[in-house]
Design a protein around this motif. Structure first.
Motif, short mmCIF file in Angstrom:
data_model
loop_
_atom_site.label_atom_id
_atom_site.label_comp_id
_atom_site.label_asym_id
_atom_site.label_seq_id
_atom_site.Cartn_x
_atom_site.Cartn_y
_atom_site.Cartn_z
N ILE A 14 25.29 27.87 58.59
CA ILE A 14 24.25 28.39 57.71
C ILE A 14 23.10 27.39 57.59
O ILE A 14 21.92 27.76 57.64
CB ILE A 14 24.84 28.72 56.33
N THR A 15 23.45 26.12 57.42
CA THR A 15 22.43 25.08 57.32
C THR A 15 21.57 25.02 58.57
O THR A 15 20.34 24.91 58.49
CB THR A 15 23.10 23.71 57.08
N ILE A 18 19.22 28.17 58.89
CA ILE A 18 18.12 28.18 57.92
C ILE A 18 17.23 26.96 58.10
O ILE A 18 15.99 27.08 58.13
CB ILE A 18 18.67 28.22 56.48
N ASP A 22 12.93 26.28 59.75
CA ASP A 22 12.03 25.80 58.70
C ASP A 22 11.49 24.40 59.03
O ASP A 22 10.31 24.12 58.82
CB ASP A 22 12.76 25.76 57.36
N CYS A 263 17.98 22.61 53.84
CA CYS A 263 17.61 23.94 53.33
C CYS A 263 16.74 23.82 52.09
O CYS A 263 15.73 24.53 51.96
CB CYS A 263 18.86 24.75 53.02
#
Length: 312
Positions: A14-15, A18, A22, A263
């Protein structure tokens, strides 16, 4: 351990999903801003982004370790490289967050001095010094764990950075305590002092727009969120470990929280950079446009399928 490894792997994935897009977007915005009209805070922001990218690029090694149930099955030479790139951004992020808060305070409290061209050079020198400090503590920890005891072949080849003997643990716990004090506690104090005073000054200025005040509050809250959720539990484990003279059993769990730093940094980038806010809006609009097109395509496909079924 197997259930924990699955949780670790999920958080790492997930890290990465995301944080990596970014960070790349923030990196492009920083480069564009610095090429056109840089200000000191842009230098610290660029270094924070680079720190995140270093972490994210090597995060797949951590994913592989978690997928193997926390057993190191990769070539052991990758272990010290992985440790260096995993732990170094933790402390560099704290220092650069403190630098951003200090620049924000100087910008509000001393706006005339803040615009001095020499501040860019001064900020670059401070950034280089911060990287040297972080690399220094990482090198000392590496020496305490690997170089001093390499001949004794103490480190377990099935684990990476664990199962230390007393002499190793003594040196390592000392390094961790130093890191907790100088690379977490002091930056946290600097951030609290700078943001509290900066917000207090901004709230007293009637000509400052409401959106700028809200962004300053959001920047402060985002920074404190990173410290509280990502870094505080991990550094508390350093202090507890030094007092108890052991590796806390819950240390790996709080270490996992540090990965979320990349994140939460999105909040900081959004509050600082106008280019980042514009890019974020464009990305959101593009996403909704893609969603609408996909939805219309699905509706047309369903209508066509229903029409064909009716004809049959």
């Amino acid at each position: 351990m197997f259930e924990d490894a699955r949780v670790y792997l999920s958080i790492y994935i997930i890290t990465f999903l995301i944080g990596f897009p970014d960070a790349l977007l923030a990196f492009c915005c920083c480069i564009r801003k610095i090429r056109s009209k840089p200000i000191p805070i842009d230098i610290f922001m660029l270094n924070l982004v680079i720190s995140d990218l270093i972490f994210l690029i090597f995060l797949p090694l951590k994913m592989k370790e978690a997928a193997d149930n926390m057993i190191w099955k990769m070539p052991y030479i990758l272990c010290p490289i992985h440790l260096f790139t995993f732990f170094l951004p933790i402390y560099s992020s704290c220092l650069f967050l403190a630098g951003i808060s200090a620049e924000r305070y100087v910008c509000v409290a001393f706006p005339v001095k803040y615009r001095s061209p020499r501040r860019i050079t001064f900020t670059i020198l401070i950034s280089v010094a911060m990287w040297m400090l972080v690399i220094g503590i990482a090198a000392m920890s590496y020496k305490a764990v690997y170089i001093d005891f390499e001949a004794e072949n103490i480190t377990d080849p099935q684990s990476c950075h664990s199962n230390f003997i007393n002499r190793q643990l003594k040196d390592l716990l000392t390094m961790r305590l130093i890191a907790a004090v100088f690379y977490f506690c002091i930056p946290l104090i600097i951030c609290c002092f700078c943001y509290i005073n900066a917000i207090r000054i901004l709230l007293k200025l009637p000509l400052i727009g409401r959106h700028r005040k809200l962004r300053s509050i959001g920047l402060a809250l985002g920074t404190l969120l990173v410290f509280a959720i990502c870094f505080a539990p991990y550094n508390v484990s350093h202090i507890v470990g030094y007092i108890m003279y052991e590796d806390p059993k819950w240390r790996l769990k709080v270490l996992m929280l540090t990965t979320l730093n990349t994140c939460f940094d999105l909040i900081i980038f959004y509050c600082i950079s106008w280019e980042m806010r514009r890019a974020f809006v464009v990305c959101v609009e593009s996403f909704y446009h893609f969603y609408d097109c996909l939805n219309q395509f699905c509706c047309c496909f369903n209508e066509s399928a229903q029409s064909n079924n009716a004809q049959m």
